[in-house]
Motif scaffolding. Structure first.
Motif, short mmCIF file in Angstrom:
data_model
loop_
_atom_site.label_atom_id
_atom_site.label_comp_id
_atom_site.label_asym_id
_atom_site.label_seq_id
_atom_site.Cartn_x
_atom_site.Cartn_y
_atom_site.Cartn_z
N PHE A 182 0.87 -1.25 -0.05
CA PHE A 182 0.09 0.07 -0.05
C PHE A 182 0.93 0.97 -0.07
O PHE A 182 1.84 1.05 0.46
CB PHE A 182 -0.82 0.28 1.19
CG PHE A 182 -1.91 -0.90 1.36
CD1 PHE A 182 -3.31 -0.16 0.71
CD2 PHE A 182 -2.08 -2.26 1.46
CE1 PHE A 182 -4.50 -1.26 0.68
CE2 PHE A 182 -3.09 -2.90 1.49
CZ PHE A 182 -4.42 -2.57 1.17
N HIS A 183 0.41 2.48 -0.59
CA HIS A 183 1.13 3.62 -0.76
C HIS A 183 0.47 4.52 0.00
O HIS A 183 -0.73 4.85 0.02
CB HIS A 183 1.40 3.98 -2.17
CG HIS A 183 2.16 2.94 -2.87
ND1 HIS A 183 3.66 2.84 -2.94
CD2 HIS A 183 1.93 2.15 -3.78
CE1 HIS A 183 3.70 1.95 -3.78
NE2 HIS A 183 2.70 1.25 -4.09
N LYS A 184 1.21 5.45 0.98
CA LYS A 184 0.65 6.34 1.68
C LYS A 184 0.57 7.64 0.71
O LYS A 184 1.52 8.10 0.27
CB LYS A 184 1.28 6.65 2.96
CG LYS A 184 0.53 7.64 3.82
CD LYS A 184 1.26 7.88 5.31
CE LYS A 184 0.53 8.68 6.14
NZ LYS A 184 1.00 8.64 7.51
N VAL A 185 -0.60 8.05 0.80
CA VAL A 185 -0.64 9.59 -0.12
C VAL A 185 -0.17 10.66 0.86
O VAL A 185 -0.75 10.77 1.91
CB VAL A 185 -2.38 9.62 -0.62
CG1 VAL A 185 -2.20 11.15 -1.13
CG2 VAL A 185 -2.75 8.56 -1.26
N VAL A 186 0.72 11.27 0.26
CA VAL A 186 1.41 12.32 1.04
C VAL A 186 1.02 13.95 0.72
O VAL A 186 1.60 14.74 1.37
CB VAL A 186 3.21 12.07 1.15
CG1 VAL A 186 3.25 10.91 1.87
CG2 VAL A 186 3.56 12.20 -0.35
N VAL A 187 0.50 14.03 -0.52
CA VAL A 187 0.03 15.22 -1.06
C VAL A 187 -1.45 15.21 -1.46
O VAL A 187 -1.79 14.24 -1.92
CB VAL A 187 1.05 16.01 -1.97
CG1 VAL A 187 2.39 16.18 -1.64
CG2 VAL A 187 1.06 14.85 -3.37
N GLY A 188 -1.84 16.42 -1.58
CA GLY A 188 -3.35 16.69 -2.30
C GLY A 188 -4.48 16.48 -1.16
O GLY A 188 -4.21 16.11 0.03
N ALA A 189 -5.79 16.25 -1.80
CA ALA A 189 -6.77 16.05 -0.95
C ALA A 189 -6.96 14.89 -0.15
O ALA A 189 -7.53 14.91 1.13
CB ALA A 189 -7.98 16.17 -1.82
#
Length: 105
Positions: free
Chosen positions: A70-77
């Motif tokens: 899984f990838h952690k979303v680090v930018v954006g909404a």
């Protein structure tokens, strides 16, 4: 395939569905159908994790996410959420294809 239903991604998908039915989306929920987010880690560990996972600490849960890539979303909404190309709200069967990342030597 029944063994795969006991795997972490499948249990995670089921958990997100159940949390919604139990009106606990303020703790953890789908963000956009392609990612999910834990909003209250302490409550997640105390109230939700024991019913679905063997882990007893949030860091252990995060390690499992990492093992399944899984990838952690680090930018954006959707910042702070976790995503995987085969972890989609509308198609639980896709997560049966997910495997633990192979170790490199």
């Amino acid at each position: 395939q029944s063994r795969r239903r006991k795997d972490f991604p499948y249990k995670l998908h089921c958990m997100l569905e159940e949390v919604e039915k139990c009106n606990q989306q303020h703790i953890v929920s789908w963000v956009d159908g392609k990612s999910f987010r834990v909003y209250r880690p302490d409550e997640f560990v105390a109230k939700i994790m024991p019913h679905y996972f063997h882990q007893t600490q949030y860091r252990s849960f995060q390690r499992m996410l990492n093992l399944y890539e899984f990838h952690k979303v680090v930018v954006g909404a959707n910042r702070g959420s976790y995503s995987h190309p085969k972890f989609i709200r509308s198609d639980r069967s896709l997560c049966l294809q997910m495997r633990i990342r192979k170790r490199t030597k």
